[in-house]
Design an enzyme around this catalytic site. Sequence first.
Site, PDB file in Angstrom:
ATOM      1  N   SER A  28      12.568  10.548  45.972  1.00 32.59           N
ATOM      2  CA  SER A  28      11.727  11.622  45.661  1.00 32.59           C
ATOM      3  C   SER A  28      12.751  12.937  45.526  1.00 32.59           C
ATOM      4  O   SER A  28      12.011  14.228  45.202  1.00 32.59           O
ATOM      5  CB  SER A  28      10.551  11.734  46.332  1.00 32.59           C
ATOM      6  OG  SER A  28      11.065  12.267  47.810  1.00 32.59           O
TER       7      SER A  28
ATOM      8  N   THR B  92       4.759  13.850  38.153  1.00 31.88           N
ATOM      9  CA  THR B  92       4.998  14.985  38.920  1.00 31.88           C
ATOM     10  C   THR B  92       5.236  16.233  37.751  1.00 31.88           C
ATOM     11  O   THR B  92       5.523  16.015  36.612  1.00 31.88           O
ATOM     12  CB  THR B  92       6.674  14.736  39.297  1.00 31.88           C
ATOM     13  OG1 THR B  92       7.205  15.930  39.538  1.00 31.88           O
ATOM     14  CG2 THR B  92       7.629  13.882  38.544  1.00 31.88           C
TER      15      THR B  92
ATOM     16  N   GLU C 237       7.765  17.973  37.418  1.00 31.65           N
ATOM     17  CA  GLU C 237       9.136  17.916  37.056  1.00 31.65           C
ATOM     18  C   GLU C 237       9.199  17.247  35.591  1.00 31.65           C
ATOM     19  O   GLU C 237      10.109  17.752  35.024  1.00 31.65           O
ATOM     20  CB  GLU C 237      10.092  17.259  37.775  1.00 31.65           C
ATOM     21  CG  GLU C 237      10.305  17.982  39.345  1.00 31.65           C
ATOM     22  CD  GLU C 237      11.231  18.719  39.331  1.00 31.65           C
ATOM     23  OE1 GLU C 237      12.337  18.675  38.490  1.00 31.65           O
ATOM     24  OE2 GLU C 237      11.040  19.795  39.791  1.00 31.65           O
TER      25      GLU C 237
ATOM     26  N   TYR D 272      15.775  12.216  38.035  1.00 34.31           N
ATOM     27  CA  TYR D 272      14.615  12.078  38.951  1.00 34.31           C
ATOM     28  C   TYR D 272      13.284  12.067  37.789  1.00 34.31           C
ATOM     29  O   TYR D 272      12.463  11.439  37.546  1.00 34.31           O
ATOM     30  CB  TYR D 272      14.449  13.129  39.740  1.00 34.31           C
ATOM     31  CG  TYR D 272      12.906  12.954  40.576  1.00 34.31           C
ATOM     32  CD1 TYR D 272      12.341  12.253  41.385  1.00 34.31           C
ATOM     33  CD2 TYR D 272      12.099  14.133  39.897  1.00 34.31           C
ATOM     34  CE1 TYR D 272      11.073  12.124  42.127  1.00 34.31           C
ATOM     35  CE2 TYR D 272      10.639  14.139  40.745  1.00 34.31           C
ATOM     36  CZ  TYR D 272      10.345  13.288  41.530  1.00 34.31           C
ATOM     37  OH  TYR D 272       9.086  13.395  42.137  1.00 34.31           O
TER      38      TYR D 272
ATOM     39  N   LYS E   6      10.619   9.503  36.321  1.00 29.75           N
ATOM     40  CA  LYS E   6       9.195   9.680  36.461  1.00 29.75           C
ATOM     41  C   LYS E   6       8.428   9.592  35.151  1.00 29.75           C
ATOM     42  O   LYS E   6       7.232   9.324  34.877  1.00 29.75           O
ATOM     43  CB  LYS E   6       8.673  10.923  37.352  1.00 29.75           C
ATOM     44  CG  LYS E   6       8.991  10.571  38.743  1.00 29.75           C
ATOM     45  CD  LYS E   6       8.065   9.846  39.490  1.00 29.75           C
ATOM     46  CE  LYS E   6       8.321  10.003  41.105  1.00 29.75           C
ATOM     47  NZ  LYS E   6       7.119   9.457  41.860  1.00 29.75           N
TER      48      LYS E   6
ATOM     49  N   HIS F 232       3.724  20.173  46.575  1.00 26.69           N
ATOM     50  CA  HIS F 232       2.766  20.404  47.591  1.00 26.69           C
ATOM     51  C   HIS F 232       3.713  19.943  48.845  1.00 26.69           C
ATOM     52  O   HIS F 232       4.280  19.046  49.118  1.00 26.69           O
ATOM     53  CB  HIS F 232       1.576  19.356  47.357  1.00 26.69           C
ATOM     54  CG  HIS F 232       2.023  18.099  47.000  1.00 26.69           C
ATOM     55  ND1 HIS F 232       2.268  17.799  45.870  1.00 26.69           N
ATOM     56  CD2 HIS F 232       2.067  16.851  47.772  1.00 26.69           C
ATOM     57  CE1 HIS F 232       2.602  16.461  45.871  1.00 26.69           C
ATOM     58  NE2 HIS F 232       2.250  15.740  46.982  1.00 26.69           N
TER      59      HIS F 232
HETATM   60  P1  NDP Z   1       8.632  11.202  50.379  1.00 26.68           P
HETATM   61  O1  NDP Z   1      10.007  11.159  50.142  1.00 26.68           O
HETATM   62  O2  NDP Z   1       8.190  12.033  51.583  1.00 26.68           O
HETATM   63  O3  NDP Z   1       7.994   9.717  50.519  1.00 26.68           O
HETATM   64  C1  NDP Z   1       8.454   8.535  49.654  1.00 26.68           C
HETATM   65  C2  NDP Z   1       8.358   7.274  50.518  1.00 26.68           C
HETATM   66  O4  NDP Z   1       9.057   6.210  49.666  1.00 26.68           O
HETATM   67  C3  NDP Z   1       9.226   7.302  51.777  1.00 26.68           C
HETATM   68  O5  NDP Z   1       8.630   6.615  52.809  1.00 26.68           O
HETATM   69  C4  NDP Z   1      10.258   6.461  51.649  1.00 26.68           C
HETATM   70  O6  NDP Z   1      11.057   5.724  52.417  1.00 26.68           O
HETATM   71  C5  NDP Z   1       9.469   5.343  50.412  1.00 26.68           C
HETATM   72  N1  NDP Z   1      10.675   4.686  49.525  1.00 26.68           N
HETATM   73  C6  NDP Z   1      11.738   4.905  48.881  1.00 26.68           C
HETATM   74  N2  NDP Z   1      12.266   4.016  48.144  1.00 26.68           N
HETATM   75  C7  NDP Z   1      11.598   2.983  48.201  1.00 26.68           C
HETATM   76  C8  NDP Z   1      11.586   1.660  47.840  1.00 26.68           C
HETATM   77  N3  NDP Z   1      12.568   1.288  47.165  1.00 26.68           N
HETATM   78  N4  NDP Z   1      10.641   0.979  48.000  1.00 26.68           N
HETATM   79  C9  NDP Z   1       9.400   1.169  48.918  1.00 26.68           C
HETATM   80  N5  NDP Z   1       9.513   2.422  49.258  1.00 26.68           N
HETATM   81  C10 NDP Z   1      10.558   3.473  49.121  1.00 26.68           C
HETATM   82  O7  NDP Z   1       7.771  11.562  49.251  1.00 26.68           O
HETATM   83  P2  NDP Z   1       6.146  12.474  49.255  1.00 26.68           P
HETATM   84  O8  NDP Z   1       5.335  12.082  50.218  1.00 26.68           O
HETATM   85  O9  NDP Z   1       6.554  13.936  49.252  1.00 26.68           O
HETATM   86  O10 NDP Z   1       5.920  12.173  47.878  1.00 26.68           O
HETATM   87  C11 NDP Z   1       4.954  11.111  47.425  1.00 26.68           C
HETATM   88  C12 NDP Z   1       5.048  10.879  46.051  1.00 26.68           C
HETATM   89  O11 NDP Z   1       4.843  11.871  45.194  1.00 26.68           O
HETATM   90  C13 NDP Z   1       6.809  10.578  45.494  1.00 26.68           C
HETATM   91  O12 NDP Z   1       6.486   9.589  44.393  1.00 26.68           O
HETATM   92  C14 NDP Z   1       7.189  11.812  44.927  1.00 26.68           C
HETATM   93  O13 NDP Z   1       8.352  11.755  43.888  1.00 26.68           O
HETATM   94  C15 NDP Z   1       5.756  12.450  44.309  1.00 26.68           C
HETATM   95  N6  NDP Z   1       5.669  13.865  44.223  1.00 26.68           N
HETATM   96  C16 NDP Z   1       5.597  14.448  45.234  1.00 26.68           C
HETATM   97  C17 NDP Z   1       5.728  15.977  45.133  1.00 26.68           C
HETATM   98  C18 NDP Z   1       5.727  17.038  46.314  1.00 26.68           C
HETATM   99  O14 NDP Z   1       5.752  18.123  46.169  1.00 26.68           O
HETATM  100  N7  NDP Z   1       5.718  16.233  47.433  1.00 26.68           N
HETATM  101  C19 NDP Z   1       5.556  16.430  43.751  1.00 26.68           C
HETATM  102  C20 NDP Z   1       5.474  15.855  42.764  1.00 26.68           C
HETATM  103  C21 NDP Z   1       5.664  14.227  42.925  1.00 26.68           C
HETATM  104  P3  NDP Z   1      12.515   5.855  52.873  1.00 26.68           P
HETATM  105  O15 NDP Z   1      12.293   6.940  53.929  1.00 26.68           O
HETATM  106  O16 NDP Z   1      12.902   4.482  53.207  1.00 26.68           O
HETATM  107  O17 NDP Z   1      13.312   6.478  51.484  1.00 26.68           O
HETATM  108  P1  GDP Z   2      11.418  19.985  43.826  1.00 24.87           P
HETATM  109  O1  GDP Z   2      11.026  21.122  42.927  1.00 24.87           O
HETATM  110  O2  GDP Z   2      10.853  18.974  43.680  1.00 24.87           O
HETATM  111  O3  GDP Z   2      12.971  19.799  43.404  1.00 24.87           O
HETATM  112  O4  GDP Z   2      11.635  20.451  45.177  1.00 24.87           O
HETATM  113  P2  GDP Z   2      12.732  21.210  46.229  1.00 24.87           P
HETATM  114  O5  GDP Z   2      11.990  21.747  47.439  1.00 24.87           O
HETATM  115  O6  GDP Z   2      13.858  20.379  46.509  1.00 24.87           O
HETATM  116  O7  GDP Z   2      13.292  22.420  45.189  1.00 24.87           O
HETATM  117  C1  GDP Z   2      12.548  23.513  44.872  1.00 24.87           C
HETATM  118  C2  GDP Z   2      13.302  24.514  44.205  1.00 24.87           C
HETATM  119  O8  GDP Z   2      14.026  25.163  45.365  1.00 24.87           O
HETATM  120  C3  GDP Z   2      14.480  24.076  43.286  1.00 24.87           C
HETATM  121  O9  GDP Z   2      14.418  24.576  42.053  1.00 24.87           O
HETATM  122  C4  GDP Z   2      15.889  24.149  44.023  1.00 24.87           C
HETATM  123  O10 GDP Z   2      16.843  24.530  43.074  1.00 24.87           O
HETATM  124  C5  GDP Z   2      15.302  25.493  44.696  1.00 24.87           C
HETATM  125  N1  GDP Z   2      16.383  25.687  45.989  1.00 24.87           N
HETATM  126  C6  GDP Z   2      17.104  26.472  46.362  1.00 24.87           C
HETATM  127  N2  GDP Z   2      17.557  26.513  47.410  1.00 24.87           N
HETATM  128  C7  GDP Z   2      17.450  25.144  47.902  1.00 24.87           C
HETATM  129  C8  GDP Z   2      17.808  24.166  49.029  1.00 24.87           C
HETATM  130  O11 GDP Z   2      18.563  24.621  49.866  1.00 24.87           O
HETATM  131  N3  GDP Z   2      17.441  23.156  49.009  1.00 24.87           N
HETATM  132  C9  GDP Z   2      16.225  22.536  48.272  1.00 24.87           C
HETATM  133  N4  GDP Z   2      15.813  21.336  48.304  1.00 24.87           N
HETATM  134  N5  GDP Z   2      15.855  23.355  47.065  1.00 24.87           N
HETATM  135  C10 GDP Z   2      16.444  24.458  46.838  1.00 24.87           C
END
Ligand code: NDP
Ligand code: GDP
Length: 342
Positions: free
Chosen positions: A83, A124, A126, A148, A152, A178
């Site tokens: 992610s 997403t 993105e 990424y 997606k 979020h």
């Molecule tokens: P996290 O990265 O916190 O959680 C993702 C989970 O997926 C982790 O537990 C990870 O385990 C597991 N995982 C990774 N690879 C695999 C695999 N091959 N098979 C099974 N499990 C796997 O993400 P979030 O909870 O923040 O987000 C949830 C979803 O929402 C994700 O798909 C993310 O891309 C999407 N999303 C999130 C946003 C956000 O702002 N949070 C915004 C938009 C979309 P491990 O620790 O082993 O890697």
């Molecule tokens: P994303 O929107 O899912 O890529 O969530 P992130 O929290 O990783 O990044 C949000 C924004 O913050 C992106 O535009 C990044 O380029 C910017 N950013 C600036 N500094 C940082 C940093 O130190 N770490 C991360 N993760 N993002 C950063």
Amino acid sequence: MKKALITGYRGQDGAYLSRLLLEKGYDVYGADRAGDAGLWRLKELGIERQVKEIDLDLLEPTNITDALEKVRPDEIYNFAAQSFVLVSFAQPVLTAEINAVGVARLLESVRKTCPKARFFQASTAELFGSTGSAQKNETTDFHPRSPYAVSKLYAHWLTVNYRQAQGLYACNGILFNHESPLRGEEFVTRKITTAIARIKKGLQDKVAVGNLDALRDWGYAKEYVEGMWLTLQQPKADDYILATGEVHTVREFIRTAFAAAGIKLEWRGKGLAEKGVDVKTGKVRVEISKEFYRPADVKELVGDASKALKVLGWQAKTKFSDLAALMMDAELRRLEGKKVKL
Ligand code: NDP
Ligand code: GDP
């Protein structure tokens, strides 16, 4: 009792959704690959014993089918993903294997083993990438800017395709950023709040970040999982944007989080030389490092969630400064060994 299978349940959204569904009386199965995440989120929520764990790696079709045959879920929430956008530039193939082909493996397995199950895909913001600064809605074009986002995009359209071509009840939640105290520490909000708490307690001097000008629409994850659940409760499957509709820069988030910790921060200098300085002590607390810049970043993302409000009755309640304050409070509590409000 309804049965739900949550992939990636050890991550931020998986943990919050597990709690929500347990509260609603679901039998909750958490599927993960027992990787880095561990069970700390579930433990902080006090639900680690209530979720039934299932081994599932989106790279492996056999155990996807085994998991679905074993659980026979009514609802499936697919959160499992690589992610982190920055990592996807270094690992584009693995990212595609998990986030894109992994969803094909999962949907195909759903079609064969439990075609009546309702399916939610964590899509997403993105996807919108470089489509300008206007608020995005469900009809805005996509122009992904990272491996990424491209991975997606495949999963997004495949979910639509299984709905249209195979008749599955399959939905996308087009999720804007979020955050919460359970967010991974590599994401900018949590990276900042953990660093500030450590600075405040004298455990760390400063923090290095990347692009301060990126504009994001940041909401509270605890509320977003309610929108995801509502998505699967409708008579007809569809896709929905979940967003706050407000946009702020990374620079603003940093200043607001410092303020929530009682530190007034001022920005001095320009470009890579820009620094965040504690006005009271004159100490540099934030600096810029090229390491955290992306080869291509998304300049601005802000969502229009009016369809979700109209159809699902869902709306983001916690906005920017309250979100920064609650994340800051949680980080300080953790360092003080107190219970965190989640
Ligand atoms: P996290 O990265 O916190 O959680 C993702 C989970 O997926 C982790 O537990 C990870 O385990 C597991 N995982 C990774 N690879 C695999 C695999 N091959 N098979 C099974 N499990 C796997 O993400 P979030 O909870 O923040 O987000 C949830 C979803 O929402 C994700 O798909 C993310 O891309 C999407 N999303 C999130 C946003 C956000 O702002 N949070 C915004 C938009 C979309 P491990 O620790 O082993 O890697
Ligand atoms: P994303 O929107 O899912 O890529 O969530 P992130 O929290 O990783 O990044 C949000 C924004 O913050 C992106 O535009 C990044 O380029 C910017 N950013 C600036 N500094 C940082 C940093 O130190 N770490 C991360 N993760 N993002 C950063």
